[in-house]
Design a protein around this motif. Structure first.
Motif, short mmCIF file in Angstrom:
data_model
loop_
_atom_site.label_atom_id
_atom_site.label_comp_id
_atom_site.label_asym_id
_atom_site.label_seq_id
_atom_site.Cartn_x
_atom_site.Cartn_y
_atom_site.Cartn_z
N LYS A 1 0.85 -1.19 0.00
CA LYS A 1 0.00 0.00 0.00
C LYS A 1 0.89 1.24 0.00
O LYS A 1 1.69 1.44 0.92
N ALA B 1 2.51 4.84 0.56
CA ALA B 1 2.48 5.64 1.78
C ALA B 1 3.32 6.90 1.59
O ALA B 1 4.26 6.92 0.80
N HIS B 2 2.94 7.94 2.31
CA HIS B 2 3.77 9.14 2.37
C HIS B 2 3.47 9.85 3.68
O HIS B 2 2.46 9.60 4.35
N SER C 1 -1.62 6.30 4.51
CA SER C 1 -1.58 5.03 3.80
C SER C 1 -2.82 4.23 4.16
O SER C 1 -3.29 4.27 5.31
N GLU C 2 -3.34 3.50 3.19
CA GLU C 2 -4.53 2.68 3.41
C GLU C 2 -4.26 1.64 4.49
O GLU C 2 -3.27 0.90 4.44
N VAL D 1 8.38 0.70 6.33
CA VAL D 1 8.06 1.09 4.96
C VAL D 1 9.24 0.69 4.07
O VAL D 1 10.39 0.64 4.53
N ALA E 1 6.04 2.37 0.30
CA ALA E 1 4.85 1.62 0.69
C ALA E 1 5.06 1.00 2.06
O ALA E 1 6.20 0.73 2.48
#
Length: 727
Positions: A292, A294-295, A685-686, A697, A705
């Motif tokens: 998934k 991410a940031h 992030s989901e 990550v 991610a």
């Protein structure tokens, strides 16, 4: 425009007589030199007519005030024609349209003039700059090129074709295999077989390799890569991509005419680009799970500007660490910089990268990358990068640490620690301590362990007594035991699993041994302690070299270590010292002090005292950097020498915060990725909520991610953060 003002503007332009049409070679026009703003910016970029570098509107004034450069070509991009996505081998020269005007820096303000209203010399120069291929695109193209080596098997190839090769319906000739792509043609016999599997299991079943093992036929060419302009030749004996200058005749021997062939598959270079830009590639490395994106604050990707994944991964794993990024405030450096160009300044490039990664920067307008940081901190690695050969991440980290120590901190950074080595003669029992050995990594030798070896146990073994060859000064015996301990502990500990080695034929190989990682370390038991008073000291280095003879030998260009040995035995006779250097075997048994005095001697030659030289070298090991530091601090008073401080027994605990992993089967190719432990509550992030704790990550170039099971067992570099002692 007022006629009088228009006339005065032409007068000012005529002052710029040095702005004549000239050969323009790869100007830095794609990114702002002080940040990573691109032509996508609303205000465009300003290309300096003197130094050929681009500036955004924010940094234009800083550059003009600092350099006094007067003329700039203002380039505005027509956004609708801008290609999207990162640069690749297939698209390194994007076709863009720009609108250019001329900006003139006049007494603290800027004035714009249409290009067609400027003197001819200014207009011609602007057009030359506009048409020139920019530096970053040219470097990216070179970086993606896959380097091929020469091979002795090409010249000795003995062709024995079984039958003319039929390329109308190619398929793997191995029994039971019906693969029709990724086929490799044996240049000895014409056998067609599938290649090895890719990281994700696609690509082939390795039947071409099996054919080599059975027949010894070394050379194969990828059938789908063949055309008049492309080919991929692999030597299984050398296990490397090679150049075949006789490929046309070799194919003729198999009944093929390369001029009539067209490439039907991507070349190895293009596949490398695809892998580096494809996040799905990592799903198999992270336990087969879907990743998934991410940031968040200090969590974002880096643009791969040409085979620089090793630098991007080190930046992610080390430079973005809170302990490191807070070690050097850089916010005011640009205006104070004295370097002729920001592209030649370590501080400028670090400030530029830091600013681009700072939380709050508009992400749609920047493409931060590490290419310029590599060029200014590690030019030797940059040369390798431009040749398209994958570089070593720890090698770059070492170059980066040196640059930061010398040019930024003026002292050792948080990654440094000090080792002490106790040498005990196995014959007479005398002891020698080698203290103050500065290190930036703790090496673990993967070649010495089996699958599943624990990192914690490997570290413990590193500090155990080991047999070494060392000549005892007391009795002449060459057998000693060496025991390592830590005199000073780092805030950031880099542990390197040495996965790159050499086989029996001295060919580089990569060791794929999985390790059992340690998420925490306790190193207090490895702290150096005060030596027992009852130990018998080894009578080490009883003779001091003659300084005058030593200086003369070094100035004559002789090896510093040999010079020091010769100066120790020759008294005050230069002639005798020269005779000894001509017979180096006589110097083999002469030991010199571990803290080599020739470095001190070279600094003393510049007029500094021995105490100043020793102090500078204790903080900056390289002679040139130490001299520069002393010149920059002429009023510095060397503090009084104190006895070697030993670490107080106590809390020396470390937690794993990041890793760098190399994916690939050999040392010269593959791909580096970084894994970091970050604050999940600040991530976007989901599936990650605001109440999340620490999460891992993965950073694969521009893509980041969340990952549940990072492949810590295959890491190359483990980065540990020291845990504060509880109160």
């Amino acid at each position: 425009m007022d006629p009088q003002e228009h006339e005065s503007s032409f007068t000012r332009f005529q002052v710029l007589e040095n702005f004549q049409p000239r050969v323009v070679c790869e100007p830095h026009k794609k990114y702002c030199a002080y940040c990573f703003e691109t032509e996508r910016a609303t205000e465009g970029l300003y290309l300096c007519l003197e130094c050929d570098i681009a500036l955004c509107k924010e940094h234009l004034h800083i550059h003009a005030e600092r350099t006094k450069h007067m003329g700039y070509c203002h380039r505005l991009l027509e956004v609708e024609n801008l290609p999207q996505g990162p640069a690749t081998k297939l698209e390194v020269k994007p076709s863009i349209k720009t609108k250019s005007t001329v900006t003139f820096f006049d007494y603290g303000s800027f004035k714009n003039y249409p290009l067609d209203s400027c003197p001819a010399n200014i207009g011609t120069l602007c057009r030359q700059l506009d048409e020139a291929v920019d530096f970053d695109s040219a470097a990216a193209e070179k970086g993606w090129e896959f380097q091929k080596s020469t091979c002795p098997h090409v010249d000795s190839l003995d062709q024995k074709p079984l039958a003319p090769v039929d390329t109308s319906q190619p398929h793997c000739h191995a029994e039971g295999c019906d693969q029709t792509d990724n086929l490799w043609l044996c240049l000895t016999c014409g056998h067609l077989a599938c290649g090895r599997a890719n990281y994700d299991g696609t690509g082939g079943k390795g039947h071409a390799l099996e054919h080599f093992k059975q027949t010894g036929h070394p050379l194969s060419v990828k059938l789908g890569s063949l055309s008049a302009d492309s080919n991929d030749v692999h030597c299984y004996a050398c296990d490397d991509e090679v150049t075949d200058d006789s490929l046309v005749s070799h194919l003729n021997g198999l009944g093929l005419d390369i001029s009539k062939l067209s490439a039907t598959e991507k070349t190895l270079t293009q596949l490398t680009v695809d892998q580096n830009n494809n996040l799905d590639l990592l799903s198999t490395l992270e336990g087969g799970t879907d990743l998934k994106p991410a940031h968040g604050p200090w969590v974002l990707g880096l643009h791969n500007a040409g085979n620089l994944c090793y630098a991007s991964s080190v930046t992610q794993a080390i430079l973005l660490n809170p302990e490191v990024r807070t070690s050097f405030p850089l916010t005011t450096h640009f205006a104070q910089c004295t370097q002729p160009s920001p592209y030649s300044c370590v501080k400028c490039q670090l400030a530029r990268l830091r600013a681009a990664l700072e939380p709050g920067v508009p992400r749609s307008e920047i493409e931060p990358h590490t290419a310029d940081l590599v060029r200014v901190t590690a030019p030797m690695l940059c040369t390798g990068e431009e040749q398209g050969r994958q570089q070593d991440a720890m090698e770059f980290a070492g170059q980066l640490f040196t640059a930061l120590d010398q040019h930024l901190l003026g002292k050792h950074g948080p990654w440094h620690f000090t080792m002490r080595y106790r040498m005990e003669c196995t014959a007479c029992g005398s002891v020698l301590y080698r203290t103050g050995q500065q290190e930036t990594e703790l090496p673990l030798f993967v070649a010495d362990v089996q699958d599943g070896a624990a990192v914690q146990q490997m570290i413990t073994a590193f500090f155990q007594p080991a047999a070494v060859e060392y000549r005892c000064e007391s009795c002449g015996c060459r057998a000693c035991t060496q025991t390592a301990s830590m005199e000073q502990f780092p805030e950031l500990l880099v542990v390197t699993a040495k996965r790159f080695s050499f086989d029996a034929a001295y060919q580089p190989v990569k060791l794929l041994t999985p390790l059992t990682p340690a998420t925490s370390l306790e190193l207090g038991k490895h702290a150096a302690t005060e030596p027992p008073a009852a130990e018998k000291p080894m009578e080490a280095f009883p003779t001091k070299p003659n300084d005058q003879v030593l200086y003369q030998l070094i100035n004559m260009g002789f090896d510093p270590v040999l010079s020091e040995k010769a100066a120790m035995l020759s008294g005050d006779s230069l002639e005798k010292a020269l005779d000894l250097i001509d017979q180096p075997k006589q110097l083999e048994d002469v030991s010199v002090a571990p803290a080599s005095s020739n470095s001190v001697a070279r600094i003393v030659e510049f007029g500094f005292t021995q105490d100043q030289a020793e102090y500078a070298l204790s903080n900056i090991p390289e002679v040139e950097g130490a001299i520069n530091w002393l010149l920059e601090h002429p009023d510095f008073v060397v503090p009084a020498k104190k006895p070697t401080p030993y670490p107080a027994p106590g809390f020396y605990r470390y937690e794993l915060v990041s890793t760098v992993t190399h994916r690939g089967r050999d040392t010269g190719s593959g791909h580096y990725v970084a894994h970091r432990l970050v604050d999940g509550s600040k991530l976007v992030s989901e599936g990650v909520g605001s109440d999340a704790g620490k999460v891992w990550v993965v950073a694969n170039d521009t893509k980041v991610a969340v990952v549940e099971k990072p492949p810590l067992h295959m890491a190359y570099m483990y980065i540990y953060q020291r845990v504060p002692e509880p109160h």
